[in-house]
Write a protein that holds these residues in place. Structure first.
Motif, PDB file in Angstrom:
ATOM      1  N   THR A 207       0.840  -1.196   0.000  1.00  0.00           N
ATOM      2  CA  THR A 207       0.000   0.000   0.000  1.00  0.00           C
ATOM      3  C   THR A 207       0.873   1.243   0.000  1.00  0.00           C
ATOM      4  O   THR A 207       2.065   1.182   0.268  1.00  0.00           O
ATOM      5  CB  THR A 207      -0.918   0.037   1.240  1.00  0.00           C
ATOM      6  OG1 THR A 207      -0.102   0.083   2.414  1.00  0.00           O
ATOM      7  CG2 THR A 207      -1.814  -1.175   1.302  1.00  0.00           C
TER       8      THR A 207
ATOM      9  N   LYS B  25       0.930   5.330   1.449  1.00  0.00           N
ATOM     10  CA  LYS B  25       0.346   6.301   2.351  1.00  0.00           C
ATOM     11  C   LYS B  25       1.167   7.576   2.232  1.00  0.00           C
ATOM     12  O   LYS B  25       2.384   7.558   2.392  1.00  0.00           O
ATOM     13  CB  LYS B  25       0.363   5.775   3.792  1.00  0.00           C
ATOM     14  CG  LYS B  25      -0.336   6.665   4.771  1.00  0.00           C
ATOM     15  CD  LYS B  25      -0.394   6.006   6.142  1.00  0.00           C
ATOM     16  CE  LYS B  25      -1.226   6.847   7.076  1.00  0.00           C
ATOM     17  NZ  LYS B  25      -1.342   6.196   8.397  1.00  0.00           N
ATOM     18  N   ASP B  26       0.494   8.667   1.910  1.00  0.00           N
ATOM     19  CA  ASP B  26       1.159   9.954   1.712  1.00  0.00           C
ATOM     20  C   ASP B  26       2.275   9.867   0.678  1.00  0.00           C
ATOM     21  O   ASP B  26       3.336  10.462   0.825  1.00  0.00           O
ATOM     22  CB  ASP B  26       1.714  10.491   3.037  1.00  0.00           C
ATOM     23  CG  ASP B  26       0.633  10.701   4.083  1.00  0.00           C
ATOM     24  OD1 ASP B  26      -0.485  11.090   3.684  1.00  0.00           O
ATOM     25  OD2 ASP B  26       0.897  10.468   5.270  1.00  0.00           O
TER      26      ASP B  26
ATOM     27  N   HIS C 177       3.883   1.803   2.227  1.00  0.00           N
ATOM     28  CA  HIS C 177       3.486   1.508   3.606  1.00  0.00           C
ATOM     29  C   HIS C 177       3.096   0.042   3.657  1.00  0.00           C
ATOM     30  O   HIS C 177       2.191  -0.388   2.945  1.00  0.00           O
ATOM     31  CB  HIS C 177       2.299   2.388   4.010  1.00  0.00           C
ATOM     32  CG  HIS C 177       1.684   2.020   5.311  1.00  0.00           C
ATOM     33  ND1 HIS C 177       2.291   2.265   6.513  1.00  0.00           N
ATOM     34  CD2 HIS C 177       0.518   1.403   5.598  1.00  0.00           C
ATOM     35  CE1 HIS C 177       1.517   1.831   7.479  1.00  0.00           C
ATOM     36  NE2 HIS C 177       0.439   1.292   6.954  1.00  0.00           N
TER      37      HIS C 177
ATOM     38  N   GLN D 131      -8.245   1.230   3.522  1.00  0.00           N
ATOM     39  CA  GLN D 131      -8.515   2.623   3.187  1.00  0.00           C
ATOM     40  C   GLN D 131      -9.313   3.339   4.274  1.00  0.00           C
ATOM     41  O   GLN D 131      -9.334   4.558   4.311  1.00  0.00           O
ATOM     42  CB  GLN D 131      -9.260   2.725   1.857  1.00  0.00           C
ATOM     43  CG  GLN D 131      -8.396   2.397   0.676  1.00  0.00           C
ATOM     44  CD  GLN D 131      -9.146   2.456  -0.643  1.00  0.00           C
ATOM     45  OE1 GLN D 131     -10.363   2.286  -0.686  1.00  0.00           O
ATOM     46  NE2 GLN D 131      -8.428   2.678  -1.714  1.00  0.00           N
TER      47      GLN D 131
END
Length: 89
Positions: free
Chosen positions: A5, A7-8, A12, A88
């Motif tokens: 995944t 993230k920002d 991640h 999410q």
């Protein structure tokens, strides 16, 4: 299943044990619904009482070819979609 995944904008990695437990729970729910999920999808009319992962499988099979597919054709997609929704949230 391999899960990656972001993230920002950076990679991640979700907690492996939590991810495996989530997948196991969903597969368990599918196992509990096998008598329904082994039928041709077009024959399944009432499924609002089933777990969300089972309902996703039924809708997917009905959309593609309810006359010949069983919802079992959609196991991997439904479990991964449920995992995506959870990650999410």
């Amino acid at each position: 299943m391999y899960v990656v995944t972001e993230k920002d904008g950076s990679r991640h990695d979700p907690c492996r044990s939590e991810t495996e437990a989530f997948i196991g729970r969903n597969l368990g729910m599918i196992g509990d619904c096998l008598p329904v999920l082994r039928q041709r999808a077009g024959r399944i009319v009432r499924y609002s009482h089933l777990p969300p992962v089972a309902a996703m499988m039924i809708r997917a099979a009905q959309t593609v070819d309810g006359a010949s597919l069983t919802p079992m054709a959609a196991v991997a997609g439904a479990v991964s979609d449920r995992l995506k929704e959870t990650l999410q949230a």
